[in-house]
Design an enzyme around this catalytic site. Structure first.
Site, PDB file in Angstrom:
ATOM      1  N   ASN A 209       0.850  -1.186   0.000  1.00 21.19           N
ATOM      2  CA  ASN A 209       0.000   0.000   0.000  1.00 21.19           C
ATOM      3  C   ASN A 209       0.884   1.235   0.000  1.00 21.19           C
ATOM      4  O   ASN A 209       2.112   1.139  -0.063  1.00 21.19           O
ATOM      5  CB  ASN A 209      -0.958  -0.018   1.197  1.00 21.19           C
ATOM      6  CG  ASN A 209      -0.207  -0.130   2.507  1.00 21.19           C
ATOM      7  OD1 ASN A 209       0.593   0.726   2.849  1.00 21.19           O
ATOM      8  ND2 ASN A 209      -0.457  -1.216   3.249  1.00 21.19           N
ATOM      9  N   ASP A 277      -3.780  -6.799   4.468  1.00 19.58           N
ATOM     10  CA  ASP A 277      -4.747  -7.752   5.028  1.00 19.58           C
ATOM     11  C   ASP A 277      -4.541  -9.159   4.486  1.00 19.58           C
ATOM     12  O   ASP A 277      -4.804 -10.135   5.180  1.00 19.58           O
ATOM     13  CB  ASP A 277      -6.171  -7.290   4.706  1.00 19.58           C
ATOM     14  CG  ASP A 277      -6.531  -6.000   5.429  1.00 19.58           C
ATOM     15  OD1 ASP A 277      -6.152  -5.869   6.606  1.00 19.58           O
ATOM     16  OD2 ASP A 277      -7.171  -5.127   4.819  1.00 19.58           O
ATOM     17  N   LYS A 287      10.292 -15.409 -11.302  1.00 18.56           N
ATOM     18  CA  LYS A 287       9.435 -14.373 -11.844  1.00 18.56           C
ATOM     19  C   LYS A 287       8.372 -14.965 -12.751  1.00 18.56           C
ATOM     20  O   LYS A 287       8.665 -15.778 -13.629  1.00 18.56           O
ATOM     21  CB  LYS A 287      10.268 -13.354 -12.626  1.00 18.56           C
ATOM     22  CG  LYS A 287       9.428 -12.234 -13.240  1.00 18.56           C
ATOM     23  CD  LYS A 287      10.285 -11.293 -14.061  1.00 18.56           C
ATOM     24  CE  LYS A 287       9.405 -10.245 -14.741  1.00 18.56           C
ATOM     25  NZ  LYS A 287      10.203  -9.326 -15.589  1.00 18.56           N
ATOM     26  N   ILE A 307      -2.375  -8.246  13.652  1.00 19.33           N
ATOM     27  CA  ILE A 307      -1.429  -7.855  14.697  1.00 19.33           C
ATOM     28  C   ILE A 307      -2.108  -7.056  15.799  1.00 19.33           C
ATOM     29  O   ILE A 307      -1.866  -7.275  16.988  1.00 19.33           O
ATOM     30  CB  ILE A 307      -0.265  -7.064  14.074  1.00 19.33           C
ATOM     31  CG1 ILE A 307       0.497  -7.963  13.097  1.00 19.33           C
ATOM     32  CG2 ILE A 307       0.673  -6.527  15.156  1.00 19.33           C
ATOM     33  CD1 ILE A 307       1.556  -7.244  12.286  1.00 19.33           C
ATOM     34  N   PHE A 325      -4.703   2.161  14.458  1.00 16.46           N
ATOM     35  CA  PHE A 325      -5.096   3.174  13.473  1.00 16.46           C
ATOM     36  C   PHE A 325      -6.128   2.557  12.542  1.00 16.46           C
ATOM     37  O   PHE A 325      -6.077   1.361  12.240  1.00 16.46           O
ATOM     38  CB  PHE A 325      -3.889   3.650  12.663  1.00 16.46           C
ATOM     39  CG  PHE A 325      -3.130   4.776  13.300  1.00 16.46           C
ATOM     40  CD1 PHE A 325      -3.208   6.063  12.789  1.00 16.46           C
ATOM     41  CD2 PHE A 325      -2.344   4.551  14.420  1.00 16.46           C
ATOM     42  CE1 PHE A 325      -2.517   7.108  13.381  1.00 16.46           C
ATOM     43  CE2 PHE A 325      -1.642   5.586  15.012  1.00 16.46           C
ATOM     44  CZ  PHE A 325      -1.737   6.868  14.488  1.00 16.46           C
ATOM     45  N   LYS A 339     -14.220  -1.061  14.419  1.00 19.76           N
ATOM     46  CA  LYS A 339     -12.914  -1.731  14.433  1.00 19.76           C
ATOM     47  C   LYS A 339     -12.370  -1.830  15.849  1.00 19.76           C
ATOM     48  O   LYS A 339     -11.811  -2.857  16.240  1.00 19.76           O
ATOM     49  CB  LYS A 339     -11.936  -0.977  13.536  1.00 19.76           C
ATOM     50  CG  LYS A 339     -10.545  -1.599  13.489  1.00 19.76           C
ATOM     51  CD  LYS A 339      -9.635  -0.869  12.501  1.00 19.76           C
ATOM     52  CE  LYS A 339      -8.257  -1.522  12.461  1.00 19.76           C
ATOM     53  NZ  LYS A 339      -7.357  -0.887  11.475  1.00 19.76           N
TER      54      LYS A 339
END
Length: 402
Positions: A209, A277, A287, A307, A325, A339
């Protein structure tokens, strides 16, 4: 508290330099020894004679003085102090500090010191708000530089806004906090996660991300500055390792979870990392090649360890305070509230990462603190300011609960 303490005061240019004379007097009244480096610009506002009269010490200013270098070289000058204070800290000197420049006695001593540094910025409101100055301040804070001020109000240039140097009594209080009261988290063990995780698809591709790690690194640095023994578990990021923090570099979520388990016991855990996730159930050893007319490969995903939930679980050496967060693009507070309950953590900081917010990779953040007591909306501020505010809240909460 300051009796016998050795302060190296650097006075840079600016009308606020006159306040430094009062600061010297107050420090001397409390028994501190004050040596002063007066920059060439600073000497345009206060005289070496005034500084020497108040400090009772020789005033230093010339990097190339044979006499000064033989009697008290810039290395000794910077290292024989218990604390280095820069007041006023001009935009120019802050920039030199951030970029490691050393072209005069002040910047050379600051680069050579192995002691803590406290800066009191003072400049025009536009100079203070400029992106370059804010980036320099953020860099310095990540390195452990302490800051007091600036204050808002009438400026000498006739404008109004942030940029006034903190008053001498405020700087004095910051110095006293450093020597006796600035370690509210002394004896506390803190665990912080930061950055993204990279989940390999094959040796050259991965799922990730846009997290920069800037917020998590700032939090780790802020906790360490308050005396916490801090472990930072960081995914891949270009952010420098914060000063005074033990850093464990990892790549994947599984590696992060293992490092967090090994980092226990801890009193507080702050999960600021943007953990992927899912990960590919099976990463290719070579590859994956693209072939004309061949459909793209189907990548089976499997769930990564949770976690935040793992650290929040009872009977698992749970920290006294677990903070997560919630990076959301819609229904920000609603999703963050859900959450917090699902993960079992104590606090959640909800932040909007929708396109256009600039949160991922940016300097600023807009967060909402979600706890059992309700939702607290914080104003938009720099990620460094978010870190400082959160660290203060953590110290207050642990003290209240002890």
């Amino acid at each position: 508290m300051l009796a016998g303490k050795r302060i190296l005061l650097v006075i840079a240019g600016g009308i606020a330099a006159y306040k430094s004379l009062e600061l010297i007097r107050r420090l001397k009244d409390r028994g501190a020894t004050v040596r002063v480096i007066l920059t060439r610009a600073g000497a345009e506002f206060v005289t070496p004679l005034s500084v020497a009269a108040l400090s009772g010490e020789k005033v230093y200013g010339d990097l190339f003085s044979l006499t000064d270098e033989s009697e008290m070289g810039h290395i000794r000058l910077s290292r024989e102090a218990d604390l280095v204070v820069v007041a006023p800290a001009s935009a120019d000197l802050l920039a030199k500090m951030a970029h490691g420049l050393a072209d005069d006695l002040a910047s050379t001593a600051l680069l050579a010191t192995d002691k803590e540094v406290l800066v009191a910025p003072a400049m025009n409101v536009e100079m203070w708000g400029h992106a370059a100055t804010q980036a320099n301040i953020a860099t310095l804070k990540l390195r452990g530089i302490r800051q007091v001020g600036p204050n808002a109000g009438d400026l000498a240039c006739g404008e109004v806004g942030s940029g006034r140097m903190a008053e001498p009594h405020e700087i004095l209080e910051a110095i006293e906090r450093y020597f006796g009261l600035s370690a509210p988290l002394a004896g506390i063990r803190a665990l912080v996660t930061s950055g993204p995780t990279h989940e390999p698809i094959d040796p050259v591709r991965f799922i990730a991300n846009r997290s920069s790690g800037r917020q998590g690194h700032a939090i780790a640095a802020a906790l360490a500055r308050r005396g916490a023994t801090t472990l930072l578990v960081s995914g891949p990021t270009v952010e420098p390792d914060p000063a005074g923090v033990e850093v464990k570099h990892i790549e994947t979520a599984e590696e992060m979870w293992a490092a967090c388990r090994n980092g226990l016991p801890a009193d507080v855990a702050v999960c600021a990392a943007a953990v992927a996730d899912w990960r590919p159930a099976l990463a290719a050893g070579e590859k994956i090649k693209k072939a004309k007319g061949k459909a793209p490969p189907a990548i089976a995903l499997t769930e990564n360890p949770d976690i935040l939930a793992g650290l929040s679980a009872a009977g698992n050496g749970r920290p006294r305070l677990v903070i997560g967060f919630a990076a959301e693009t819609e229904k920000l507070v609603e999703n963050a509230t859900a959450k917090r309950l699902a993960k079992g953590c104590d606090w959640i900081l909800a932040n909007d990462v929708s396109p256009g917010t600039g949160t991922f990779g940016g300097l600023d953040n807009l967060v909402h603190l979600v706890s059992a007591a309700g939702v607290e909306d914080w104003p938009r501020m720099s990620k460094q300011q978010v870190a400082e505010e959160l660290a203060d809240r953590i110290a207050a909460e642990l003290k209240r609960a002890s």
